[in-house]
Design an enzyme around this catalytic site. Structure first.
Site, short mmCIF file in Angstrom:
data_model
loop_
_atom_site.label_atom_id
_atom_site.label_comp_id
_atom_site.label_asym_id
_atom_site.label_seq_id
_atom_site.Cartn_x
_atom_site.Cartn_y
_atom_site.Cartn_z
N GLY A 31 0.80 -1.22 0.00
CA GLY A 31 0.00 0.00 0.00
C GLY A 31 0.83 1.27 0.00
O GLY A 31 2.02 1.24 -0.33
N LEU A 33 0.27 3.57 -2.15
CA LEU A 33 0.57 3.36 -3.57
C LEU A 33 1.09 4.63 -4.24
O LEU A 33 0.66 5.74 -3.95
CB LEU A 33 -0.68 2.87 -4.30
CG LEU A 33 -1.28 1.55 -3.77
CD1 LEU A 33 -2.51 1.16 -4.60
CD2 LEU A 33 -0.24 0.43 -3.79
N HIS A 34 2.02 4.42 -5.16
CA HIS A 34 2.58 5.51 -5.97
C HIS A 34 2.66 5.03 -7.42
O HIS A 34 2.25 3.89 -7.73
CB HIS A 34 3.95 5.94 -5.43
CG HIS A 34 4.89 4.78 -5.20
ND1 HIS A 34 5.40 4.01 -6.24
CD2 HIS A 34 5.41 4.23 -4.07
CE1 HIS A 34 6.19 3.07 -5.76
NE2 HIS A 34 6.20 3.17 -4.44
N HIS A 37 3.94 1.43 -8.17
CA HIS A 37 2.94 0.37 -8.02
C HIS A 37 1.97 0.39 -9.21
O HIS A 37 1.59 -0.67 -9.73
CB HIS A 37 2.11 0.59 -6.75
CG HIS A 37 2.89 0.52 -5.47
ND1 HIS A 37 3.05 1.60 -4.63
CD2 HIS A 37 3.54 -0.51 -4.87
CE1 HIS A 37 3.76 1.25 -3.57
NE2 HIS A 37 4.08 -0.03 -3.68
N GLY A 147 8.43 -5.40 -8.75
CA GLY A 147 9.25 -4.30 -9.23
C GLY A 147 10.73 -4.65 -9.21
O GLY A 147 11.21 -5.31 -8.29
N LYS A 149 12.77 -2.56 -8.50
CA LYS A 149 13.22 -1.78 -7.34
C LYS A 149 13.73 -2.70 -6.22
O LYS A 149 14.71 -2.40 -5.54
CB LYS A 149 12.05 -0.92 -6.86
CG LYS A 149 12.15 -0.40 -5.46
CD LYS A 149 12.67 0.99 -5.47
CE LYS A 149 12.82 1.58 -4.09
NZ LYS A 149 11.98 1.04 -3.07
N ASP A 150 13.00 -3.83 -6.02
CA ASP A 150 13.42 -4.80 -5.00
C ASP A 150 14.02 -6.01 -5.73
O ASP A 150 13.43 -7.09 -5.75
CB ASP A 150 12.21 -5.22 -4.16
CG ASP A 150 11.59 -4.03 -3.44
OD1 ASP A 150 11.99 -3.76 -2.31
OD2 ASP A 150 10.74 -3.36 -4.05
N ARG A 187 8.06 4.64 1.45
CA ARG A 187 8.79 5.24 2.58
C ARG A 187 9.21 6.68 2.31
O ARG A 187 9.52 7.40 3.25
CB ARG A 187 10.02 4.39 2.94
CG ARG A 187 9.67 3.06 3.60
CD ARG A 187 10.92 2.34 4.07
NE ARG A 187 10.63 1.12 4.80
CZ ARG A 187 10.44 -0.07 4.23
NH1 ARG A 187 10.54 -0.21 2.92
NH2 ARG A 187 10.18 -1.13 4.97
P1 AMP Z 1 5.92 -2.46 -1.71
O1 AMP Z 1 4.54 -1.92 -1.55
O2 AMP Z 1 7.00 -1.48 -1.43
O3 AMP Z 1 6.12 -3.78 -1.02
O4 AMP Z 1 6.07 -2.77 -3.25
C1 AMP Z 1 5.15 -3.57 -3.93
C2 AMP Z 1 5.70 -3.88 -5.29
O5 AMP Z 1 5.90 -2.65 -6.00
C3 AMP Z 1 7.05 -4.59 -5.23
O6 AMP Z 1 7.09 -5.58 -6.24
C4 AMP Z 1 8.02 -3.48 -5.50
O7 AMP Z 1 9.23 -3.92 -6.08
C5 AMP Z 1 7.24 -2.62 -6.48
N1 AMP Z 1 7.75 -1.24 -6.46
C6 AMP Z 1 8.01 -0.48 -5.37
N2 AMP Z 1 8.55 0.71 -5.75
C7 AMP Z 1 8.63 0.67 -7.11
C8 AMP Z 1 9.11 1.59 -8.09
N3 AMP Z 1 9.62 2.78 -7.77
N4 AMP Z 1 9.05 1.22 -9.39
C9 AMP Z 1 8.53 0.01 -9.74
N5 AMP Z 1 8.08 -0.90 -8.86
C10 AMP Z 1 8.12 -0.57 -7.57
#
Ligand code: AMP
Length: 284
Positions: A31, A33-34, A37, A147, A149-150, A187
């Site tokens: 969540g 969300l940006h 996501h 993503g 990103k991770d 974050r």
């Molecule tokens: P999170 O909510 O941070 O656990 O991320 C959920 C999913 O969104 C994960 O697969 C992340 O790698 C992906 N994600 C987070 N930030 C980005 C970003 N800046 N660009 C692309 N995917 C992202």
């Protein structure tokens, strides 16, 4: 958009979608969300008739209780965004729906988690694998989107899917960045104005590191240069900067040891932990 907080009605809904032959894409998130996501949702919507976004701040993947407590939670806004981009299904369970009793199952990904995030966040990937396995079972998707990103998380989930024979196709989606290059992250909402400006240190470090490596500078020297560069930004603390093989995550002493090296960085802006990465041989 259909919104579910419980597993049973979600499964019933998805099973009727499957009976109609609709393909299902899963986008797991925590969540707040940006656009990053939303790019995953978009990728899923292009390939599937039904996209299931999950919003669940998974307690078992937090090794730091303060981080868990302060993790941004913006469900009402998330719902508006998901409706706007045409997401068909949201699953946003409470803790006790996902963890009925205290959890004792652990995953160990060996060499994949002895470095970088795994080294600095003990048990983090065990918690990730646990919740992702639950979501894979519950949703039984055809495709799942994560993503870049991770990146280490993606490598670990790829291993999980392979070894546990989950019947789905995984997709990695490029990193969405702010205009100045900062990787989008939930974050980032916790950064004050000064930290937000200085958080660029990690993107700048990756860009400078990549340039130096492409010029032929040795990895050890580049690590040193990046460390010095990050130190020039107030409140920024480098936890690691590594150059690794993007498939098996082996740390490299020489970029020629790998077909596709990736540069990974992590650390703190004040008390907020941030990560970022970049492939050596592509724009991302
Ligand atoms: P999170 O909510 O941070 O656990 O991320 C959920 C999913 O969104 C994960 O697969 C992340 O790698 C992906 N994600 C987070 N930030 C980005 C970003 N800046 N660009 C692309 N995917 C992202």
């Amino acid at each position: 958009m259909e919104i579910f907080k419980q597993i049973a009605p979600l499964k019933a809904f998805l099973s009727s979608c499957k009976q109609q032959g609709l393909s299902i894409g899963l986008v797991p998130t925590m969540g707040a969300l940006h656009e990053g996501h939303l790019s995953l949702i978009e990728a899923s919507r292009q390939q599937n008739q039904v996209t299931v976004c999950t919003v669940f701040v998974n307690p078992t993947q937090f090794n730091n209780p303060v981080d868990l407590q302060k993790y941004p939670r913006t469900l009402d806004k998330d719902i508006l965004l998901l409706k706007k981009v045409g997401c068909e299904v949201l699953f946003c369970p409470e803790n006790d729906e996902m963890y009925e009793s205290s959890s004792i199952v652990k995953f160990n990904f060996g060499h994949l988690e002895n470095v970088m995030e795994g080294k600095f966040r003990p048990d983090h990937f065990s918690g990730v694998a646990l919740v992702v396995s639950k979501l894979f079972h519950i949703v039984d998707a055809d495709h799942a989107y994560f993503g870049q990103k991770d990146w280490q998380q993606f490598a670990i989930i790829r291993q999980l899917v392979h070894e546990l024979k989950f019947n789905l196709t995984l997709h990695s989606v490029p990193i969405a960045r702010e205009k100045d290059g900062l990787a989008m992250s939930s974050r980032n909402l916790r950064l004050n104005a000064t930290q937000r400006k200085n958080a660029l240190a990690f993107y700048a470090g990756l860009t400078a590191g990549k340039k130096a490596l492409l010029e032929g500078k040795p990895v050890e020297l580049v690590k040193h240069l990046v460390k010095e560069q990050v130190q020039q930004y107030a409140e920024m603390v480098l936890e690691y900067f590594e150059v690794a093989d993007s498939k098996n995550l082996t740390l490299l002493k020489n970029v020629k040891e790998s077909d596709q090296p990736i540069l990974c960085i992590a650390g703190y802006a004040g008390e907020v932990r941030l990560i970022d990465n970049m492939f050596l041989d592509s724009e991302n």
